[in-house]
Design a protein around this motif. Structure first.
Motif, PDB file in Angstrom:
ATOM      1  N   GLU A   1       0.827  -1.205   0.000  1.00 60.27           N
ATOM      2  CA  GLU A   1       0.000   0.000   0.000  1.00 60.27           C
ATOM      3  C   GLU A   1       0.863   1.259   0.000  1.00 60.27           C
ATOM      4  OE1 GLU A   1      -3.585   2.059   2.655  1.00 60.27           O
ATOM      5  OE2 GLU A   1      -2.916   0.021   3.087  1.00 60.27           O
ATOM      6  N   ILE A   2       1.938   1.244   0.782  1.00 56.18           N
ATOM      7  CA  ILE A   2       2.855   2.388   0.824  1.00 56.18           C
ATOM      8  C   ILE A   2       3.508   2.601  -0.543  1.00 56.18           C
ATOM      9  CG2 ILE A   2       5.038   3.231   1.789  1.00 56.18           C
ATOM     10  CD1 ILE A   2       4.262   1.825   4.408  1.00 56.18           C
ATOM     11  N   ALA A   3       3.953   1.505  -1.160  1.00 56.63           N
ATOM     12  CA  ALA A   3       4.582   1.602  -2.481  1.00 56.63           C
ATOM     13  C   ALA A   3       3.598   2.131  -3.516  1.00 56.63           C
ATOM     14  CB  ALA A   3       5.134   0.241  -2.907  1.00 56.63           C
ATOM     15  N   ASN A   4       2.351   1.684  -3.449  1.00 59.54           N
ATOM     16  CA  ASN A   4       1.348   2.127  -4.419  1.00 59.54           C
ATOM     17  C   ASN A   4       1.038   3.618  -4.291  1.00 59.54           C
ATOM     18  OD1 ASN A   4       0.796  -0.235  -5.908  1.00 59.54           O
ATOM     19  ND2 ASN A   4      -0.526  -1.036  -4.291  1.00 59.54           N
ATOM     20  N   THR A   5       1.157   4.159  -3.087  1.00 63.50           N
ATOM     21  CA  THR A   5       0.898   5.594  -2.907  1.00 63.50           C
ATOM     22  C   THR A   5       1.971   6.446  -3.587  1.00 63.50           C
ATOM     23  OG1 THR A   5       2.117   5.630  -0.796  1.00 63.50           O
ATOM     24  CG2 THR A   5      -0.265   5.212  -0.703  1.00 63.50           C
ATOM     25  N   GLN A   6       3.107   5.871  -3.904  1.00 64.39           N
ATOM     26  CA  GLN A   6       4.196   6.619  -4.523  1.00 64.39           C
ATOM     27  C   GLN A   6       4.229   6.491  -6.045  1.00 64.39           C
ATOM     28  OE1 GLN A   6       8.018   6.235  -2.636  1.00 64.39           O
ATOM     29  NE2 GLN A   6       7.148   5.925  -0.596  1.00 64.39           N
ATOM     30  N   THR A   7       3.309   5.719  -6.606  1.00 65.25           N
ATOM     31  CA  THR A   7       3.249   5.604  -8.063  1.00 65.25           C
ATOM     32  C   THR A   7       2.586   6.846  -8.656  1.00 65.25           C
ATOM     33  OG1 THR A   7       1.138   4.418  -7.940  1.00 65.25           O
ATOM     34  CG2 THR A   7       3.155   3.093  -7.996  1.00 65.25           C
TER      35      THR A   7
END
Length: 249
Positions: free
Chosen positions: A95-101
């Motif tokens: 979820e954290i990684a997806n927020t940075q896309t």
């Protein structure tokens, strides 16, 4: 002679397993020392040797994330979830990684019933559902034996009731596992590994561009024509992209 051949196979397998565990520990040490590039190389070598696990994919995703490689980080977090879909740490890091896309795509709202079924079927892996059904079947057999060996009416009634409950749970676990398997067969997903990737209306670079995608976006895969594959976004948008631009999960 066969005995010695089997013994050699067992010894070789143990040796390879020990080597894989040693490489995995060295990769963990490299990660702890902030040597993320070396950690990625070591984790990859473990995968090359044929060892896979949720922990391995999770650690590899973390190493890529530390290097700001979002596409590889998200890809390996997704792979980790395939082996352990209920792991909270994997879900949180993904979820954290997806927020940075770059791409922010909203899912099509699903009914509460569909959402509930999906969450239940993906609470465990396919193998876990299979093992659960086997274990429940064995316990069911034990209670059937107790039912026939019981000497009191109350005991027979209790054992029979538990046996019926076990049958229901066994059938439910089989259905959940089958449903998950059908979803996996019907839908295949991939992670985009290019920035400003055009998604064409048709599998032709001369056709109109529907939209553009960026690294780390998860897409659903459709049919393939020559070097193009049709993809679908969570919001229902469709387009054709180069097959070499994504990595299938």
């Amino acid at each position: 002679m066969k005995f010695y051949n089997y013994l050699l196979i067992v010894l070789f397998s143990c040796s390879v397993l020990a080597q894989g565990e040693d490489t995995f520990e060295r990769a963990n040490s490299a990660y702890a020392d902030d040597e993320f590039e070396q950690a990625v190389e070591l984790y990859d070598s473990v995968l090359t040797d044929g060892f896979v696990s949720a922990e391995l994919y999770f650690n590899l995703g973390n190493a890529y994330f530390k290097q700001n490689d979002l596409a590889n980080a998200i890809y390996h977090y997704e792979k980790a979830l395939q082996y352990n879909p209920s792991d909270q740490d994997i879900q949180e890091n993904l979820e954290i990684a997806n927020t940075q896309t770059i791409d922010k795509i909203e899912d099509i709202p699903e009914s509460n019933l569909n959402s509930l079924i999906f969450n239940i079927t993906h609470a465990m892996t396919l193998n876990s559902w299979a093992w659960l059904s086997i274990i429940l079947s064995v316990i069911f057999g034990l209670f059937i034996v107790l039912y026939f060996r019981s000497t009191t009416t109350k005991g027979k009634r209790r054992n029979f009731s538990v046996a019926i409950l076990l049958v229901v749970l066994t059938v439910a676990s089989l259905l959940f596992g089958r449903f998950q398997n059908e979803l996996q067969e019907e839908q295949s997903y991939a992670i985009i590994f290019e920035n400003q990737l055009p998604a064409y209306v048709e599998p032709n670079p001369r056709s109109d561009i529907n939209f553009e995608l960026n690294q780390g976006t998860k897409v659903s895969l459709g049919s393939t024509f020559r070097e193009y594959t049709q993809i679908e976004l969570p919001d229902g948008s469709k387009g054709w992209v180069k097959t070499s631009s994504f990595k299938k999960l």
